[in-house]
Design an enzyme around this catalytic site. Sequence first.
Site, PDB file in Angstrom:
ATOM      1  N   GLY A  10      50.150 -10.261  80.659  1.00  0.00           N
ATOM      2  CA  GLY A  10      49.665 -10.009  82.205  1.00  0.00           C
ATOM      3  C   GLY A  10      50.878 -10.443  83.418  1.00  0.00           C
ATOM      4  O   GLY A  10      51.882 -11.281  83.099  1.00  0.00           O
ATOM      5  N   ASP A 127      46.769 -17.286  86.222  1.00  0.00           N
ATOM      6  CA  ASP A 127      46.195 -17.981  86.284  1.00  0.00           C
ATOM      7  C   ASP A 127      46.194 -19.634  86.967  1.00  0.00           C
ATOM      8  O   ASP A 127      45.403 -20.681  87.028  1.00  0.00           O
ATOM      9  CB  ASP A 127      45.101 -17.876  84.829  1.00  0.00           C
ATOM     10  CG  ASP A 127      44.893 -16.618  84.630  1.00  0.00           C
ATOM     11  OD1 ASP A 127      44.364 -15.947  85.812  1.00  0.00           O
ATOM     12  OD2 ASP A 127      45.111 -16.200  83.763  1.00  0.00           O
ATOM     13  N   HIS A 271      43.049  -6.050  89.100  1.00  0.00           N
ATOM     14  CA  HIS A 271      44.321  -6.666  89.428  1.00  0.00           C
ATOM     15  C   HIS A 271      44.966  -5.972  90.623  1.00  0.00           C
ATOM     16  O   HIS A 271      46.260  -6.580  90.527  1.00  0.00           O
ATOM     17  CB  HIS A 271      45.050  -5.194  88.385  1.00  0.00           C
ATOM     18  CG  HIS A 271      44.810  -5.664  86.774  1.00  0.00           C
ATOM     19  ND1 HIS A 271      43.224  -5.005  86.128  1.00  0.00           N
ATOM     20  CD2 HIS A 271      45.075  -6.038  85.669  1.00  0.00           C
ATOM     21  CE1 HIS A 271      43.933  -5.589  85.229  1.00  0.00           C
ATOM     22  NE2 HIS A 271      44.120  -5.749  84.945  1.00  0.00           N
TER      23      HIS A 271
HETATM   24  O1  F6P Z   1      46.700 -14.015  82.410  1.00  0.00           O
HETATM   25  C1  F6P Z   1      46.328 -13.505  82.928  1.00  0.00           C
HETATM   26  C2  F6P Z   1      45.218 -13.089  83.386  1.00  0.00           C
HETATM   27  O2  F6P Z   1      45.751 -12.339  85.007  1.00  0.00           O
HETATM   28  C3  F6P Z   1      44.250 -13.200  83.407  1.00  0.00           C
HETATM   29  O3  F6P Z   1      43.568 -14.347  84.532  1.00  0.00           O
HETATM   30  C4  F6P Z   1      43.161 -12.198  82.913  1.00  0.00           C
HETATM   31  O4  F6P Z   1      41.657 -12.497  82.006  1.00  0.00           O
HETATM   32  C5  F6P Z   1      44.232 -11.270  82.227  1.00  0.00           C
HETATM   33  O5  F6P Z   1      45.417 -11.687  82.314  1.00  0.00           O
HETATM   34  C6  F6P Z   1      43.747  -9.686  81.886  1.00  0.00           C
HETATM   35  O6  F6P Z   1      44.324  -9.067  80.937  1.00  0.00           O
HETATM   36  P1  F6P Z   1      44.711  -7.681  81.568  1.00  0.00           P
HETATM   37  O7  F6P Z   1      45.622  -7.458  82.293  1.00  0.00           O
HETATM   38  O8  F6P Z   1      45.541  -7.711  80.067  1.00  0.00           O
HETATM   39  O9  F6P Z   1      43.611  -6.787  81.351  1.00  0.00           O
END
Ligand code: F6P
Length: 341
Positions: A10, A127, A271
């Site tokens: 992410g 996180d 996001h």
């Molecule tokens: O690991 C960072 C994070 O933002 C988490 O908080 C969240 O669960 C995950 O990535 C979301 O991932 P994606 O952007 O792939 O949906």
Amino acid sequence: MRVGVLTGGGDCPGLNAVIRAVVRKGVSRYGFEFVGFRDGWRGPLEGDTKPLDIQAVRGILPRGGTILGSSRTNPLKIEGGVDRVRSNLATLGVDALIAIGGEDTLGVATALHQDGLKVIGVPKTIDNDLNATDYTFGFDTAVNIATEAIDRLHTTAESHHRVLIVEVMGRHAGWIALHSGMAGGANVILIPEVQFDIDQVCAYVESRFRTNYSPIIVVAEGATPKEGTMVLAAGELDAFGHVRLGGIGDMLAKEIEKRTGKEARTTVLGHIQRGGTPTAFDRWLATRFGLHAVDAVNDGDWGKMVALRRTDVVRVELSDATTELKLVSPELYEEAAVFFG
Ligand code: F6P
């Protein structure tokens, strides 16, 4: 020395600041050449590169996202993946790799290092759940975005006498929920580390209304109720075997409405917490991580990750950095609980 750089997992604000610092110091102090790999581990796996020189990093310090792109591609899960990475690096004349990522990206970096590749890791995740470092960049920005949202929700919650729930990110760890919830004066904070009791949450909601205020609940996306107290929907899995989260806020709202008769609405920040310009703290931390990562390359100190300890940037073993997550302790959660209800 030709050094590859990739950003995986992410994205988070500050990735570009790391890339800029790596390239600026690597070129000016050590005379390195750089190769940018696109989209995390997909880049080395498919030999997909982009030029990375001083010109390419001009003006990117305050920009969110990553100029290299990111993905959750896992070469360890692809047949012959490690050999393909190795052979592409050899073909491109890349001597070493700087991998910027969270537990998954750095887990792959650890495995590749154990397989003989020259790798240095840089920790990132909004996180803040990587154990070996006091803070990861991206976290401070996410906390500030969530805090601003909570501040705004307070005023509209009061006008309509509603329960407003803010769902924030945090898969395994409740750091964003805890910090933004405390900074924003939330009435309840729910985190993955402590299973919540829905009866207790409703009691907090009712007590808040009794004092003529409207409750704000901050819930981390990975928070779960005590077994058998609420039904949860299941999500799909990604390449690292993680469930796609999101939805606990809505489930809570329905349950609270059913049990208390009060109107409850949810805002999922999603996001938004990862996008846009990094805070000054995140730019500072990301820049220092980049400077120290390129020093580690120059020293040939392979298999290390840069980490913040107090105010020093140190090097730790990549393998130690990715074995255990950093979670919110019961003591810290107890501090926040003084303000619940
Ligand atoms: O690991 C960072 C994070 O933002 C988490 O908080 C969240 O669960 C995950 O990535 C979301 O991932 P994606 O952007 O792939 O949906």
